[in-house]
Motif scaffolding. Structure first.
Motif, PDB file in Angstrom:
ATOM      1  N   UNK A  79     -52.553 -20.915 -75.532  1.00  0.00           N
ATOM      2  CA  UNK A  79     -52.631 -22.015 -76.693  1.00  0.00           C
ATOM      3  C   UNK A  79     -52.004 -21.377 -78.075  1.00  0.00           C
ATOM      4  N   UNK A  80     -51.314 -21.818 -78.818  1.00  0.00           N
ATOM      5  CA  UNK A  80     -50.735 -21.690 -80.073  1.00  0.00           C
ATOM      6  C   UNK A  80     -51.592 -22.641 -80.906  1.00  0.00           C
ATOM      7  N   UNK A  81     -52.302 -22.380 -81.946  1.00  0.00           N
ATOM      8  CA  UNK A  81     -53.025 -23.144 -82.637  1.00  0.00           C
ATOM      9  C   UNK A  81     -52.487 -23.424 -84.091  1.00  0.00           C
ATOM     10  N   UNK A  82     -52.615 -24.563 -84.846  1.00  0.00           N
ATOM     11  CA  UNK A  82     -52.210 -24.776 -86.100  1.00  0.00           C
ATOM     12  C   UNK A  82     -53.407 -23.756 -86.972  1.00  0.00           C
ATOM     13  N   UNK A  83     -53.288 -23.888 -88.308  1.00  0.00           N
ATOM     14  CA  UNK A  83     -54.357 -22.945 -88.951  1.00  0.00           C
ATOM     15  C   UNK A  83     -55.555 -23.750 -88.714  1.00  0.00           C
TER      16      UNK A  83
END
Length: 164
Positions: A79-83
């Motif tokens: 998973x890549x997440x927003x800030x």
């Protein structure tokens, strides 16, 4: 099982012999470890306790075969997440940890922020797991990468890293 940072533990050849036996079989008896390492039983007991207290040994566990338990699909999901804010991150991690099909959760550094391991009976069940995560955390998740596991060749064999 949180990885704890800090000072490197001082290990010697005796510790390495004991750890090697435990990595081969965490259920080995003290007598077996003593016999194999040629160390007295009381030394083995003392050193294992010391290795546990110093967090060199984080846990003793059994490595299960998901296929034999009816879960032939084992998938790592990145998973890549927003800030992500700390409170959102805590909710995200707690949700992942509490889901019965998710058997591994790790926070990463780099392109992907988190890795999970999902066991599922089939692709429909796997899709349900991912859909539940996406629906609950739409404002958190930027990107997902799915890596189905076909075969594992090595698992947690760290004994060769120990320099005495």
């Amino acid at each position: 099982m949180e990885i704890q940072f800090g000072e490197k533990a001082k290990l010697d050849a005796k510790d390495k012999k004991i750890l090697e036996q435990l990595q081969k079989n965490a259920r080995s008896s003290i007598a077996d470890i003593s016999r194999t390492t040629k160390l007295p039983r009381d030394v083995v007991v003392y050193r294992i306790k010391k290795l546990e207290q110093s967090k060199v040994i984080r846990a003793h566990h059994t490595l299960l075969n998901p296929i034999k338990l009816g879960y032939p699909l084992y998938v790592y999901v990145l998973f890549a997440c927003y800030n992500i804010k700390p409170e959102e991150e805590t909710k995200f991690i707690e949700f992942l940890k509490s889901h019965q099909n998710i058997i591994y959760v790790a926070k990463n550094s780099g392109k992907y922020d988190f890795t999970i391991g999902v066991c599922a009976k089939d692709y429909r069940e796997f899709n349900d797991v991912i859909r539940a995560i996406r629906q609950k955390f739409t404002d958190v998740i930027k990107d997902i990468e799915v890596l189905p596991t076909i075969q594992e060749y090595k698992y947690d064999w760290m004994i060769d890293l120990i320099k005495t």
